[in-house]
Write a protein that holds these residues in place. Structure first.
Motif, PDB file in Angstrom:
ATOM      1  N   SER A 241      -7.240   6.511  -1.791  1.00 22.90           N
ATOM      2  CA  SER A 241      -8.263   5.881  -2.643  1.00 22.90           C
ATOM      3  C   SER A 241      -9.659   6.268  -2.173  1.00 22.90           C
ATOM      4  O   SER A 241      -9.855   6.652  -1.024  1.00 22.90           O
ATOM      5  CB  SER A 241      -8.116   4.361  -2.582  1.00 22.90           C
ATOM      6  OG  SER A 241      -6.845   3.973  -3.025  1.00 22.90           O
ATOM      7  N   ASP A 242     -10.613   6.113  -3.078  1.00 22.69           N
ATOM      8  CA  ASP A 242     -12.014   6.327  -2.698  1.00 22.69           C
ATOM      9  C   ASP A 242     -12.489   5.204  -1.787  1.00 22.69           C
ATOM     10  O   ASP A 242     -13.257   5.445  -0.856  1.00 22.69           O
ATOM     11  CB  ASP A 242     -12.898   6.405  -3.948  1.00 22.69           C
ATOM     12  CG  ASP A 242     -12.552   7.602  -4.810  1.00 22.69           C
ATOM     13  OD1 ASP A 242     -12.394   8.715  -4.265  1.00 22.69           O
ATOM     14  OD2 ASP A 242     -12.411   7.427  -6.035  1.00 22.69           O
TER      15      ASP A 242
ATOM     16  N   GLY B 166       0.818  -1.208   0.000  1.00 19.59           N
ATOM     17  CA  GLY B 166       0.000   0.000   0.000  1.00 19.59           C
ATOM     18  C   GLY B 166       0.852   1.258   0.000  1.00 19.59           C
ATOM     19  O   GLY B 166       0.355   2.340   0.312  1.00 19.59           O
ATOM     20  N   ALA B 167       2.116   1.141  -0.370  1.00 18.52           N
ATOM     21  CA  ALA B 167       3.023   2.285  -0.290  1.00 18.52           C
ATOM     22  C   ALA B 167       3.826   2.531  -1.567  1.00 18.52           C
ATOM     23  O   ALA B 167       4.735   3.356  -1.564  1.00 18.52           O
ATOM     24  CB  ALA B 167       3.987   2.084   0.877  1.00 18.52           C
TER      25      ALA B 167
ATOM     26  N   TRP C 207     -10.183   2.463  -6.517  1.00 19.08           N
ATOM     27  CA  TRP C 207     -10.304   1.366  -5.559  1.00 19.08           C
ATOM     28  C   TRP C 207      -8.927   0.748  -5.357  1.00 19.08           C
ATOM     29  O   TRP C 207      -8.152   0.629  -6.301  1.00 19.08           O
ATOM     30  CB  TRP C 207     -11.248   0.283  -6.067  1.00 19.08           C
ATOM     31  CG  TRP C 207     -12.658   0.716  -6.284  1.00 19.08           C
ATOM     32  CD1 TRP C 207     -13.294   1.806  -5.760  1.00 19.08           C
ATOM     33  CD2 TRP C 207     -13.634   0.055  -7.092  1.00 19.08           C
ATOM     34  NE1 TRP C 207     -14.603   1.860  -6.187  1.00 19.08           N
ATOM     35  CE2 TRP C 207     -14.832   0.789  -7.010  1.00 19.08           C
ATOM     36  CE3 TRP C 207     -13.608  -1.093  -7.874  1.00 19.08           C
ATOM     37  CZ2 TRP C 207     -15.994   0.410  -7.686  1.00 19.08           C
ATOM     38  CZ3 TRP C 207     -14.761  -1.467  -8.544  1.00 19.08           C
ATOM     39  CH2 TRP C 207     -15.948  -0.727  -8.443  1.00 19.08           C
ATOM     40  N   ALA C 208      -8.655   0.328  -4.130  1.00 17.87           N
ATOM     41  CA  ALA C 208      -7.364  -0.286  -3.838  1.00 17.87           C
ATOM     42  C   ALA C 208      -7.545  -1.610  -3.119  1.00 17.87           C
ATOM     43  O   ALA C 208      -8.395  -1.736  -2.232  1.00 17.87           O
ATOM     44  CB  ALA C 208      -6.523   0.648  -2.975  1.00 17.87           C
ATOM     45  N   LEU C 209      -6.769  -2.580  -3.529  1.00  9.48           N
ATOM     46  CA  LEU C 209      -6.594  -3.837  -2.803  1.00  9.48           C
ATOM     47  C   LEU C 209      -5.198  -3.776  -2.217  1.00  9.48           C
ATOM     48  O   LEU C 209      -4.219  -3.689  -2.970  1.00  9.48           O
ATOM     49  CB  LEU C 209      -6.696  -5.036  -3.747  1.00  9.48           C
ATOM     50  CG  LEU C 209      -8.068  -5.520  -4.150  1.00  9.48           C
ATOM     51  CD1 LEU C 209      -7.957  -6.613  -5.222  1.00  9.48           C
ATOM     52  CD2 LEU C 209      -8.817  -6.060  -2.951  1.00  9.48           C
ATOM     53  N   THR C 210      -5.101  -3.766  -0.895  1.00 11.57           N
ATOM     54  CA  THR C 210      -3.799  -3.612  -0.263  1.00 11.57           C
ATOM     55  C   THR C 210      -3.581  -4.672   0.806  1.00 11.57           C
ATOM     56  O   THR C 210      -4.479  -5.451   1.122  1.00 11.57           O
ATOM     57  CB  THR C 210      -3.659  -2.227   0.411  1.00 11.57           C
ATOM     58  OG1 THR C 210      -4.428  -2.198   1.614  1.00 11.57           O
ATOM     59  CG2 THR C 210      -4.080  -1.099  -0.515  1.00 11.57           C
TER      60      THR C 210
END
Length: 194
Positions: free
Chosen positions: A156-157, A122-123, A142-145
Motif C-alpha cells: 500500500s501507499d 493484512g494477508a 490505503w490499508a487498515l490492517t
C-alpha cells in the motif's frame, strides 16, 4: 475468591489497552480525511474492500460518505466493492477469488481516486491483488490492517496497522478509524466552505 478475569472483562481490557496505543495514529486518520475530502470534493471516488467483518467495516465507511456521518452535507462517491454480489460472484467464478476486487478496481478506479483496503491479517490474497491493481491504475492505496509487518502494509501507499491481540479488537479499532476519517473528512469540507 477467584482472581480469574471473565472473557467479557478481558475483552474490554484488551480493547482499552489497544485503544491507548491506537490514539497515537490520529495524525494518519486526520490526513486521510483531509485528502479524501479533496479527492471526493473534486469529483473523485473512494473504492473500499474487505473480507468478512472487514467487508462490513468497508461498507460502513462508504455508507457514511454517500449518506452522512454527523451533519447533513452533499453525497460523495464511495463504493464498497464486495456489495455487488452479482459482480463478485461472476468474477470469482470466471477469474478466481483473488481477482474479485482487482477486476472491480480496474473497472471503477480512475487515477487520483482512493482505494481503502481493510484486513485484520493484512494477508488476504484478493486484497493484495486489489492493491496491485489500484497502484497500477494510479489510485492512492490505503490499508487498515492488524499488526505490522504484513504484506498489505508493504503493498500500500500508506497503512494504519492496529496492534492488538485478537481480530475482534482489530476490527473494533478499524471502526474507530473509520469514524475518525469521517470526522476529519467533514471538518475539511467545513473549512473549505468557510
Amino acid at each position: 475468591m477467584s482472581t480469574e478475569v471473565s472473557p467479557v472483562v478481558g475483552h474490554c481490557d484488551e480493547l482499552l489497552d489497544a485503544l491507548g496505543a491506537f490514539r497515537a495514529s490520529v495524525h494518519v486518520t486526520e490526513r486521510w480525511g483531509r485528502q479524501l475530502a479533496a479527492v471526493l470534493g473534486g469529483g473523485g471516488r473512494l473504492l473500499a474492500a474487505g473480507n468478512g467483518g472487514s467487508a462490513a467495516q468497508a461498507q460502513h465507511l462508504t455508507a457514511e460518505l454517500v449518506g452522512r456521518y454527523r451533519d447533513d452535507r452533499p453525497a460523495f462517491s464511495a463504493i464498497a466493492l464486495h456489495a455487488d454480489t452479482s459482480s463478485t460472484t461472476a468474477i470469482a467464478n470466471d477469474y478466481g477469488v483473488d481477482e474479485v476486487f482487482a477486476r472491480q478496481v480496474r473497472a471503477h478506479g480512475r487515477p487520483g481516486d482512493v482505494l481503502m483496503l481493510l484486513s485484520t491479517s493484512g494477508a488476504s490474497a484478493n486484497l493484495l491483488s486489489a492493491a496491485d491493481a489500484g497502484r497500477a491504475a494510479g489510485l492512492r492505496v490505503w490499508a487498515l490492517t492488524g499488526p505490522a509487518p504484513n504484506p498489505l502494509l508493504a503493498g500500500s501507499d500508506e497503512a494504519l496497522c492496529v496492534s492488538a491481540g485478537s481480530a475482534a479488537t482489530v476490527q473494533e479499532l478499524h471502526l474507530v478509524a473509520v469514524h475518525m476519517v469521517c470526522a476529519a473528512f467533514d471538518a475539511a469540507l467545513e473549512r473549505k466552505e468557510g
